[in-house]
Structure formats: structure tokens, C-alpha cells
Write a protein that holds these residues in place. Structure first.
Motif, mmCIF file in Angstrom:
data_model
loop_
_atom_site.group_PDB
_atom_site.id
_atom_site.type_symbol
_atom_site.label_atom_id
_atom_site.label_comp_id
_atom_site.label_asym_id
_atom_site.label_seq_id
_atom_site.Cartn_x
_atom_site.Cartn_y
_atom_site.Cartn_z
ATOM 1 N N GLY A 32 0.802 -1.216 0.000
ATOM 2 C CA GLY A 32 0.000 0.000 0.000
ATOM 3 C C GLY A 32 0.836 1.268 0.000
ATOM 4 N N SER A 33 2.019 1.210 0.592
ATOM 5 C CA SER A 33 2.884 2.393 0.623
ATOM 6 C C SER A 33 3.462 2.721 -0.754
ATOM 7 C CB SER A 33 4.010 2.199 1.641
ATOM 8 O OG SER A 33 4.832 1.121 1.262
ATOM 9 N N SER A 34 3.314 1.808 -1.708
ATOM 10 C CA SER A 34 3.799 2.043 -3.071
ATOM 11 C C SER A 34 2.871 2.959 -3.868
ATOM 12 C CB SER A 34 3.913 0.722 -3.837
ATOM 13 O OG SER A 34 4.764 -0.165 -3.185
ATOM 14 N N ILE A 35 1.651 3.145 -3.388
ATOM 15 C CA ILE A 35 0.648 3.920 -4.129
ATOM 16 C C ILE A 35 1.014 5.405 -4.119
ATOM 17 C CG2 ILE A 35 -1.765 4.651 -4.205
ATOM 18 C CD1 ILE A 35 -2.493 2.032 -2.817
ATOM 19 N N ASP A 36 1.177 5.964 -5.316
ATOM 20 C CA ASP A 36 1.356 7.415 -5.428
ATOM 21 C C ASP A 36 0.000 8.113 -5.492
ATOM 22 O OD1 ASP A 36 4.290 7.697 -5.630
ATOM 23 O OD2 ASP A 36 4.036 6.532 -7.463
ATOM 24 N N TRP A 37 -0.963 7.454 -6.156
ATOM 25 C CA TRP A 37 -2.290 8.046 -6.328
ATOM 26 C C TRP A 37 -3.364 6.985 -6.170
ATOM 27 C CZ3 TRP A 37 -2.374 13.050 -6.114
ATOM 28 C CH2 TRP A 37 -1.255 13.769 -6.558
ATOM 29 N N LEU A 38 -4.423 7.338 -5.476
ATOM 30 C CA LEU A 38 -5.615 6.501 -5.380
ATOM 31 C C LEU A 38 -6.675 7.148 -6.255
ATOM 32 C CD1 LEU A 38 -7.127 4.121 -4.055
ATOM 33 C CD2 LEU A 38 -7.811 5.718 -2.241
ATOM 34 N N LEU A 39 -7.224 6.378 -7.175
ATOM 35 C CA LEU A 39 -8.217 6.892 -8.130
ATOM 36 C C LEU A 39 -9.425 5.964 -8.123
ATOM 37 C CD1 LEU A 39 -9.204 8.663 -10.455
ATOM 38 C CD2 LEU A 39 -7.736 7.317 -11.982
ATOM 39 N N LEU A 40 -10.514 6.448 -7.577
ATOM 40 C CA LEU A 40 -11.737 5.645 -7.467
ATOM 41 C C LEU A 40 -12.838 6.226 -8.345
ATOM 42 C CD1 LEU A 40 -11.841 5.242 -3.581
ATOM 43 C CD2 LEU A 40 -10.777 3.729 -5.266
ATOM 44 N N HIS A 41 -13.819 5.384 -8.622
ATOM 45 C CA HIS A 41 -15.032 5.857 -9.291
ATOM 46 C C HIS A 41 -15.553 7.058 -8.507
ATOM 47 C CE1 HIS A 41 -18.935 6.118 -11.049
ATOM 48 N NE2 HIS A 41 -19.550 5.556 -10.022
ATOM 49 N N GLN A 42 -15.859 8.116 -9.201
ATOM 50 C CA GLN A 42 -16.253 9.371 -8.576
ATOM 51 C C GLN A 42 -17.762 9.413 -8.311
ATOM 52 O OE1 GLN A 42 -13.505 12.059 -8.198
ATOM 53 N NE2 GLN A 42 -12.672 9.988 -8.217
ATOM 54 N N ALA A 43 -18.227 8.509 -7.444
ATOM 55 C CA ALA A 43 -19.656 8.407 -7.157
ATOM 56 C C ALA A 43 -20.069 9.216 -5.933
ATOM 57 C CB ALA A 43 -20.046 6.947 -6.956
ATOM 58 N N ASN A 44 -19.208 9.222 -4.923
ATOM 59 C CA ASN A 44 -19.600 9.777 -3.634
ATOM 60 C C ASN A 44 -18.322 10.091 -2.857
ATOM 61 O OD1 ASN A 44 -20.047 9.335 -0.683
ATOM 62 N ND2 ASN A 44 -22.187 9.101 -1.315
ATOM 63 N N GLN A 45 -18.159 11.332 -2.420
ATOM 64 C CA GLN A 45 -16.935 11.723 -1.728
ATOM 65 C C GLN A 45 -16.767 10.986 -0.400
ATOM 66 O OE1 GLN A 45 -14.598 13.823 -3.252
ATOM 67 N NE2 GLN A 45 -13.310 12.958 -1.646
ATOM 68 N N ARG A 46 -17.870 10.674 0.270
ATOM 69 C CA ARG A 46 -17.768 9.917 1.526
ATOM 70 C C ARG A 46 -17.166 8.539 1.282
ATOM 71 N NH1 ARG A 46 -22.795 8.755 3.693
ATOM 72 N NH2 ARG A 46 -21.714 7.958 5.519
ATOM 73 N N ILE A 47 -17.539 7.897 0.175
ATOM 74 C CA ILE A 47 -16.961 6.585 -0.154
ATOM 75 C C ILE A 47 -15.481 6.746 -0.471
ATOM 76 C CG2 ILE A 47 -16.940 4.689 -1.815
ATOM 77 C CD1 ILE A 47 -20.009 5.059 -2.062
ATOM 78 N N ILE A 48 -15.136 7.729 -1.269
ATOM 79 C CA ILE A 48 -13.729 7.966 -1.618
ATOM 80 C C ILE A 48 -12.909 8.176 -0.352
ATOM 81 C CG2 ILE A 48 -12.135 9.564 -2.772
ATOM 82 C CD1 ILE A 48 -14.401 10.038 -4.866
ATOM 83 N N ASP A 49 -13.397 9.028 0.540
ATOM 84 C CA ASP A 49 -12.680 9.313 1.790
ATOM 85 C C ASP A 49 -12.557 8.071 2.670
ATOM 86 O OD1 ASP A 49 -12.522 11.959 0.922
ATOM 87 O OD2 ASP A 49 -14.159 12.644 2.226
ATOM 88 N N ALA A 50 -13.629 7.293 2.769
ATOM 89 C CA ALA A 50 -13.613 6.100 3.627
ATOM 90 C C ALA A 50 -12.644 5.050 3.089
ATOM 91 C CB ALA A 50 -15.018 5.520 3.754
ATOM 92 N N VAL A 51 -12.639 4.844 1.774
ATOM 93 C CA VAL A 51 -11.717 3.866 1.178
ATOM 94 C C VAL A 51 -10.281 4.329 1.371
ATOM 95 C CG1 VAL A 51 -10.955 2.798 -0.984
ATOM 96 C CG2 VAL A 51 -13.402 2.943 -0.449
ATOM 97 N N ALA A 52 -10.009 5.604 1.139
ATOM 98 C CA ALA A 52 -8.651 6.138 1.344
ATOM 99 C C ALA A 52 -8.211 5.933 2.785
ATOM 100 C CB ALA A 52 -8.600 7.616 0.967
ATOM 101 N N SER A 53 -9.112 6.192 3.717
ATOM 102 C CA SER A 53 -8.793 6.015 5.136
ATOM 103 C C SER A 53 -8.471 4.553 5.451
ATOM 104 C CB SER A 53 -9.966 6.496 5.988
ATOM 105 O OG SER A 53 -9.716 6.266 7.339
ATOM 106 N N ARG A 54 -9.275 3.639 4.948
ATOM 107 C CA ARG A 54 -9.041 2.213 5.213
ATOM 108 C C ARG A 54 -7.741 1.723 4.600
ATOM 109 N NH1 ARG A 54 -14.799 -0.661 6.034
ATOM 110 N NH2 ARG A 54 -15.766 1.169 6.903
ATOM 111 N N LEU A 55 -7.351 2.317 3.476
ATOM 112 C CA LEU A 55 -6.090 1.943 2.828
ATOM 113 C C LEU A 55 -4.905 2.765 3.349
ATOM 114 C CD1 LEU A 55 -7.331 1.560 -0.846
ATOM 115 C CD2 LEU A 55 -6.587 -0.281 0.687
ATOM 116 N N GLU A 56 -5.194 3.708 4.247
ATOM 117 C CA GLU A 56 -4.182 4.600 4.822
ATOM 118 C C GLU A 56 -3.465 5.424 3.751
ATOM 119 O OE1 GLU A 56 -1.716 2.236 7.405
ATOM 120 O OE2 GLU A 56 -3.378 1.846 8.779
ATOM 121 N N VAL A 57 -4.253 5.891 2.780
ATOM 122 C CA VAL A 57 -3.739 6.787 1.741
ATOM 123 C C VAL A 57 -4.140 8.201 2.145
ATOM 124 C CG1 VAL A 57 -3.877 7.455 -0.693
ATOM 125 C CG2 VAL A 57 -3.912 5.029 -0.061
ATOM 126 N N PRO A 58 -3.160 9.100 2.333
ATOM 127 C CA PRO A 58 -3.503 10.471 2.737
ATOM 128 C C PRO A 58 -4.302 11.199 1.649
ATOM 129 C CG PRO A 58 -1.128 10.243 2.396
ATOM 130 C CD PRO A 58 -1.732 8.895 2.201
#
Length: 112
Positions: free
Chosen positions: A29-55
Motif C-alpha cells: 500500500g505504501s507504493s501507491i502514489d495516487w488513489l483513483l476511485l469511481h467518482q460516485a460519492n466523496q464519503r466513499i472515496i474518503d472512507a476507502v482512502a482512510s481504510r487503505l491509509e492513503v492520505p
């Protein structure tokens, strides 16, 4: 559509899918430079980033500007991130889409 269930589903399935894709790519996970998710809902994007520990500064999101652009959301957000200079050659992008019928998929890309 049950919004709460879709939220729970996405917050569970998407991080698992990305972690599996990272493992198959031989990356952490620390190899990720960018997290890019389907742009459906900002709460989902934020929650997934948090669970993956991506700032948050390493999450690509244009949802606030365009809303949910459906199946085009990942390519549009990626194009914008490349054009603005965020995404550079060699960067590792973890992308995940989710949607209709509670389906999902992930890909790990090294930008060329």
C-alpha cells in the motif's frame, strides 16, 4: 437502491479489491502514489482512502467539480490529473471502479 448498503459494500469491497491487486502486482500500500476511485460519492472515496491509509493529498477527486460522471469518472479524473501535472511518469496509480449490480474491479498501473 439502498444507499446505506451501497456505501457499506463499497467501503468493504473496494479496499479488499485494491489490496488483492497490489498483492498480485507485488506491491504494498505504501507504493501507491495516487488513489483513483469511481467518482460516485466523496464519503466513499474518503472512507476507502482512510481504510487503505492513503492520505487525502494522494487521492484524485474531481467529484466536487463535475459530480458523478458514471462510467467515465475514472478516465476523466485521470486525464485531468495528468493534464494538471499531478500524475507523472513512473507514478503508481491504484484505481477501482464499482457500481451497477454491486460489481467492482481494481487495477494497479505504473503511469508511462
Amino acid at each position: 437502491m439502498n444507499g446505506k448498503e451501497v456505501f457499506r459494500f463499497a467501503c468493504r469491497a473496494v479496499p479488499q479489491s485494491i489490496e488483492s491487486a497490489l498483492e498480485k502486482a507485488g506491491l504494498s500500500g505504501s507504493s501507491i502514489d495516487w488513489l483513483l476511485l469511481h467518482q460516485a460519492n466523496q464519503r466513499i472515496i474518503d472512507a476507502v482512502a482512510s481504510r487503505l491509509e492513503v492520505p487525502s493529498e494522494r487521492v484524485i477527486s474531481n467529484l466536487a467539480n463535475y459530480g458523478n460522471t458514471s462510467a467515465a469518472s475514472i478516465p476523466l479524473a485521470l486525464d485531468e490529473a495528468v493534464r494538471t501535472g499531478k500524475v507523472q511518469p513512473g507514478h503508481i496509480i491504484a484505481a477501482a471502479g464499482f457500481g451497477a449490480g454491486l460489481t467492482w474491479g481494481s487495477a494497479i498501473m505504473r503511469w508511462g
